[in-house]
Design a protein around this motif. Structure first.
Motif, PDB file in Angstrom:
ATOM      1  N   VAL A 109       1.094  -1.372  -0.059  1.00 55.39           N
ATOM      2  CA  VAL A 109      -0.072  -0.079   0.046  1.00 55.39           C
ATOM      3  C   VAL A 109       0.993   1.156  -0.002  1.00 55.39           C
ATOM      4  CG1 VAL A 109      -0.328   0.102   2.483  1.00 55.39           C
ATOM      5  CG2 VAL A 109      -1.979   1.084   0.992  1.00 55.39           C
ATOM      6  N   VAL A 110       0.598   2.336  -0.906  1.00 52.70           N
ATOM      7  CA  VAL A 110       1.283   3.674  -0.814  1.00 52.70           C
ATOM      8  C   VAL A 110       0.303   4.379  -0.174  1.00 52.70           C
ATOM      9  CG1 VAL A 110       2.175   5.446  -2.304  1.00 52.70           C
ATOM     10  CG2 VAL A 110       2.404   2.762  -3.019  1.00 52.70           C
ATOM     11  N   THR A 117       4.901  10.639   1.595  1.00 48.55           N
ATOM     12  CA  THR A 117       4.314   9.377   1.005  1.00 48.55           C
ATOM     13  C   THR A 117       5.235   8.302   1.439  1.00 48.55           C
ATOM     14  OG1 THR A 117       3.503  10.682  -0.678  1.00 48.55           O
ATOM     15  CG2 THR A 117       3.674   8.535  -1.104  1.00 48.55           C
ATOM     16  N   VAL A 118       5.005   7.038   1.913  1.00 47.22           N
ATOM     17  CA  VAL A 118       5.562   6.002   2.100  1.00 47.22           C
ATOM     18  C   VAL A 118       4.979   4.619   1.615  1.00 47.22           C
ATOM     19  CG1 VAL A 118       6.727   6.820   4.128  1.00 47.22           C
ATOM     20  CG2 VAL A 118       4.570   5.453   4.267  1.00 47.22           C
ATOM     21  N   THR A 119       5.674   3.810   1.079  1.00 47.38           N
ATOM     22  CA  THR A 119       5.197   2.315   0.541  1.00 47.38           C
ATOM     23  C   THR A 119       5.364   1.359   1.711  1.00 47.38           C
ATOM     24  OG1 THR A 119       5.944   3.105  -1.604  1.00 47.38           O
ATOM     25  CG2 THR A 119       5.435   0.651  -1.255  1.00 47.38           C
ATOM     26  N   LEU A 120       4.264   0.534   2.226  1.00 52.15           N
ATOM     27  CA  LEU A 120       4.508  -0.197   3.015  1.00 52.15           C
ATOM     28  C   LEU A 120       4.084  -1.645   2.578  1.00 52.15           C
ATOM     29  CD1 LEU A 120       2.829   2.641   4.383  1.00 52.15           C
ATOM     30  CD2 LEU A 120       3.113   1.293   6.382  1.00 52.15           C
ATOM     31  N   MET A 121       4.814  -2.523   3.176  1.00 55.73           N
ATOM     32  CA  MET A 121       4.493  -3.920   2.752  1.00 55.73           C
ATOM     33  C   MET A 121       3.647  -4.679   3.701  1.00 55.73           C
ATOM     34  SD  MET A 121       6.142  -4.507   0.032  1.00 55.73           S
ATOM     35  CE  MET A 121       6.228  -6.375  -0.096  1.00 55.73           C
ATOM     36  N   GLN A 122       2.638  -5.685   3.319  1.00 57.29           N
ATOM     37  CA  GLN A 122       1.826  -6.368   4.170  1.00 57.29           C
ATOM     38  C   GLN A 122       2.693  -7.290   4.921  1.00 57.29           C
ATOM     39  OE1 GLN A 122      -1.647  -8.041   2.419  1.00 57.29           O
ATOM     40  NE2 GLN A 122      -2.498  -8.716   4.277  1.00 57.29           N
ATOM     41  N   THR A 123       2.614  -7.422   6.489  1.00 53.31           N
ATOM     42  CA  THR A 123       3.090  -8.281   7.162  1.00 53.31           C
ATOM     43  C   THR A 123       2.422  -9.361   7.925  1.00 53.31           C
ATOM     44  OG1 THR A 123       2.610  -6.830   9.189  1.00 53.31           O
ATOM     45  CG2 THR A 123       4.705  -6.205   7.772  1.00 53.31           C
ATOM     46  N   ASN A 124       1.099  -9.436   7.491  1.00 53.07           N
ATOM     47  CA  ASN A 124       0.306 -10.515   7.767  1.00 53.07           C
ATOM     48  C   ASN A 124      -0.494 -11.279   6.695  1.00 53.07           C
ATOM     49  OD1 ASN A 124      -1.603  -8.783   7.342  1.00 53.07           O
ATOM     50  ND2 ASN A 124      -2.710  -9.182   9.465  1.00 53.07           N
ATOM     51  N   ASP A 139       7.700  10.988   6.813  1.00 52.97           N
ATOM     52  CA  ASP A 139       8.498  12.110   5.982  1.00 52.97           C
ATOM     53  C   ASP A 139       9.807  11.392   5.448  1.00 52.97           C
ATOM     54  OD1 ASP A 139      10.098  11.457   8.061  1.00 52.97           O
ATOM     55  OD2 ASP A 139      10.200  13.412   8.890  1.00 52.97           O
ATOM     56  N   GLY A 140       9.613  10.116   5.537  1.00 53.12           N
ATOM     57  CA  GLY A 140      10.818   9.131   4.666  1.00 53.12           C
ATOM     58  C   GLY A 140      11.949   9.228   5.646  1.00 53.12           C
TER      59      GLY A 140
END
Length: 177
Positions: A109-110, A117-124, A139-140
């Protein structure tokens, strides 16, 4: 992403551009009538020799003027639709607007906010709630960001983020608009 209407419009534009280019090339190869020299021109200039405008190798150009029917366009059009992309806007408390773009195929998800803006990975593996994390602040910079989103329609979410001092966590409760 282009929809079918935009693809049809693009095809029509390409067809019209081709017709216009063909018409220009045909008119450029046709013989032009030389203007009759006036008395002043013959007095002021030396004798001029008119050049022929005939092309060296004449060619016949065929211009198709029929428009393709709707069925022909539909059969000829290939559209790639990226179905694993979902964009949702959330309003959060305290005041924060979140633009979330879910990339289901890559489990990402962005998250875009006025903080960054950050891009996150699903962890579950779960779907309710889905948990996404990244080891950077909104803020990066150094820190972390976590996004938990619940319900099948991803109707509610919670952002937890912190900077270098990971004990100073900001939490936002978000609802889909």
């Amino acid at each position: 992403m282009m929809n079918l209407g935009q693809l049809k419009q693009l095809r029509m534009t390409a067809l019209m551009t081709g017709l216009l280019a063909s018409a220009i090339s045909i008119s450029a190869c046709q013989q032009q009538q030389e203007p009759e020299p006036s008395l002043e021109d013959s007095i002021n200039a030396e004798e001029s020799v008119p050049m022929s405008a005939d092309p060296a190798d004449p060619s016949d150009t065929v211009v198709a003027t029929e428009d393709a029917s709707l069925n022909e366009v539909q059969d000829d059009t290939i559209a790639n639709v990226n179905t694993d992309l979902t964009q949702i806007t959330y309003l959060c408390t305290p005041a924060l607007k979140v633009e979330a773009t879910y990339k289901d195929e890559t489990n990402q998800v962005v998250i875009g906010t006025d903080m960054g803006t950050v891009t996150l990975m699903q962890t579950n593996e779960g779907t309710n709630p889905e948990v996404f994390e990244v080891d950077t602040a909104m803020d990066g910079g150094r820190g972390f960001t976590q996004w938990r989103v619940a319900h099948e329609e991803r109707a509610t979410g919670i952002i937890r983020t912190a900077g270098e001092d990971e004990t100073d966590i900001s939490t936002y409760e978000c609802n889909k608009t």
